[in-house]
Design a protein around this motif. Structure first.
Motif, short mmCIF file in Angstrom:
data_model
loop_
_atom_site.label_atom_id
_atom_site.label_comp_id
_atom_site.label_asym_id
_atom_site.label_seq_id
_atom_site.Cartn_x
_atom_site.Cartn_y
_atom_site.Cartn_z
N LYS A 189 0.83 -1.21 0.00
CA LYS A 189 0.00 0.00 0.00
C LYS A 189 0.86 1.25 0.00
O LYS A 189 0.62 2.20 -0.77
N VAL A 190 1.88 1.27 0.85
CA VAL A 190 2.78 2.43 0.92
C VAL A 190 3.53 2.60 -0.40
O VAL A 190 3.65 3.72 -0.92
N LEU A 191 4.03 1.50 -0.95
CA LEU A 191 4.77 1.56 -2.22
C LEU A 191 3.86 2.04 -3.34
O LEU A 191 4.30 2.79 -4.23
N GLN A 205 9.88 -6.19 -9.17
CA GLN A 205 10.91 -5.84 -8.20
C GLN A 205 10.37 -5.87 -6.77
O GLN A 205 11.07 -6.27 -5.84
N VAL A 206 9.13 -5.46 -6.58
CA VAL A 206 8.52 -5.52 -5.25
C VAL A 206 8.34 -6.97 -4.82
O VAL A 206 8.61 -7.33 -3.67
N ALA A 207 7.88 -7.81 -5.74
CA ALA A 207 7.69 -9.24 -5.44
C ALA A 207 9.00 -9.87 -4.98
O ALA A 207 9.05 -10.62 -4.00
N LYS A 208 10.08 -9.53 -5.68
CA LYS A 208 11.39 -10.09 -5.34
C LYS A 208 11.85 -9.60 -3.97
O LYS A 208 12.36 -10.37 -3.16
N ILE A 212 7.68 -12.66 -2.40
CA ILE A 212 6.37 -13.19 -2.74
C ILE A 212 6.26 -13.26 -4.26
O ILE A 212 7.14 -12.76 -4.97
N SER A 213 5.21 -13.86 -4.77
CA SER A 213 5.04 -13.98 -6.21
C SER A 213 4.41 -12.72 -6.80
O SER A 213 3.77 -11.94 -6.07
N GLU A 214 4.56 -12.52 -8.09
CA GLU A 214 3.94 -11.37 -8.75
C GLU A 214 2.41 -11.42 -8.66
O GLU A 214 1.78 -10.39 -8.40
N PRO A 215 1.78 -12.60 -8.85
CA PRO A 215 0.32 -12.66 -8.67
C PRO A 215 -0.11 -12.23 -7.27
O PRO A 215 -1.19 -11.64 -7.10
N THR A 216 0.72 -12.52 -6.27
CA THR A 216 0.39 -12.11 -4.90
C THR A 216 0.41 -10.59 -4.78
O THR A 216 -0.45 -10.00 -4.11
N VAL A 217 1.38 -9.95 -5.44
CA VAL A 217 1.43 -8.48 -5.43
C VAL A 217 0.17 -7.91 -6.05
O VAL A 217 -0.45 -6.99 -5.50
N TYR A 218 -0.25 -8.46 -7.19
CA TYR A 218 -1.47 -7.99 -7.84
C TYR A 218 -2.69 -8.21 -6.93
O TYR A 218 -3.59 -7.37 -6.88
N TYR A 220 -2.66 -8.25 -3.63
CA TYR A 220 -2.59 -7.24 -2.58
C TYR A 220 -3.07 -5.89 -3.09
O TYR A 220 -3.78 -5.16 -2.37
N LEU A 221 -2.71 -5.56 -4.32
CA LEU A 221 -3.12 -4.28 -4.90
C LEU A 221 -4.64 -4.21 -5.02
O LEU A 221 -5.24 -3.16 -4.81
N GLN A 222 -5.25 -5.33 -5.36
CA GLN A 222 -6.71 -5.36 -5.45
C GLN A 222 -7.36 -5.15 -4.10
O GLN A 222 -8.41 -4.51 -3.99
N LYS A 223 -6.72 -5.64 -3.05
CA LYS A 223 -7.27 -5.50 -1.70
C LYS A 223 -7.23 -4.07 -1.20
O LYS A 223 -8.11 -3.65 -0.41
N ILE A 224 -6.21 -3.31 -1.61
CA ILE A 224 -6.05 -1.96 -1.06
C ILE A 224 -6.74 -0.91 -1.90
O ILE A 224 -6.80 0.26 -1.51
N LYS A 225 -7.26 -1.28 -3.07
CA LYS A 225 -7.92 -0.30 -3.93
C LYS A 225 -9.41 -0.20 -3.61
O LYS A 225 -10.01 -1.10 -3.09
#
Length: 225
Positions: A189-191, A205-208, A212-218, A220-225
């Motif tokens: 969320k901060v990033l 780069q955030v996933a690395k 965590i995996s790239e799908p996990t980042v996506y 998380y992004l869905q959760k904070i929007k």
């Protein structure tokens, strides 16, 4: 799009004019916000920060695009920026808008004050003469609010992304493998608020960095929007 480009190009002579007035320690950059990875379309005295036409946005440019502060004010001024070689700049950013009052770019002025800060410290020590007088501020008191804003002048996208990620992760001082899922969501969320995901490669780069995996980042992004 053609109109926006013409609008931006109309500021090229102004940028050259400003650089000519202030001198060789002043870098003036024009960013095209439609392409964050290659946003620099004009630069005077780019040798100061080591950047060139075709280089990326900065962390501050991305943050301004996310928080949309440009809707409330025409510019920000008198904040501190740092170069990749440790230089210190006194900077300002002017928001460039088209005929429809939509933001299309930014003109950034960066004055290298690295040696001035050293000189100011020396003069301060001489004036104090070993006394306990309070430090002499480098900037006037009315500029305290503005100077809390900081910027990192880096033209390489990968280096910029890593700097932005490290700046956020460095504040928690906890290894990624020890972070809970909720803590990682908060970091994403901060990033996101910092504009990291406006850049291609941001998710990867955030996933690395968070392990965590790239799908996990996506996700998380869905959760904070």
């Amino acid at each position: 799009m053609i109109e926006d480009r013409s609008c931006l190009e109309s500021y090229f002579p102004i940028a050259s004019f400003i650089a000519s007035i202030i001198g060789s320690k002043c870098e003036v950059v024009i960013h095209d916000i439609s392409n964050p990875e290659r946003s620099i379309i004009f630069i005077e005295n780019g040798y100061i920060s080591g950047r060139k036409v075709g280089d990326s946005s900065t962390d501050l440019v991305l943050k301004l695009l996310k928080d949309e502060s440009y809707r409330e004010q025409p510019f920000i001024a008198n904040y501190k920026a740092r170069g990749s070689q440790g230089q210190v700049f006194r900077s300002a950013t002017y928001y460039i808008k088209n005929s429809s009052s939509e933001l299309v770019g930014m003109m950034c002025i960066n004055i290298d004050v690295t040696h001035m800060e050293v000189a100011a410290e020396w003069i301060q020590n001489v004036l104090q003469g070993g006394s306990t007088l309070p430090p002499v501020p480098l900037m006037p008191q009315q500029e305290v609010v503005e100077k809390q804003t900081e910027e990192y002048l880096q033209g390489n996208v990968d280096d910029l992304l890593q700097h932005m990620i490290d700046s956020v992760l460095g504040k928690i001082n906890v290894p990624a493998e020890r972070l809970s899922s909720q803590e990682k969501i908060e970091l994403v969320k901060v990033l996101n608020e910092q504009g990291v995901f406006l850049l291609k490669g941001g998710v990867s780069q955030v996933a690395k960095s968070l392990m965590i995996s790239e799908p996990t980042v996506y996700r998380y992004l869905q959760k904070i929007k």
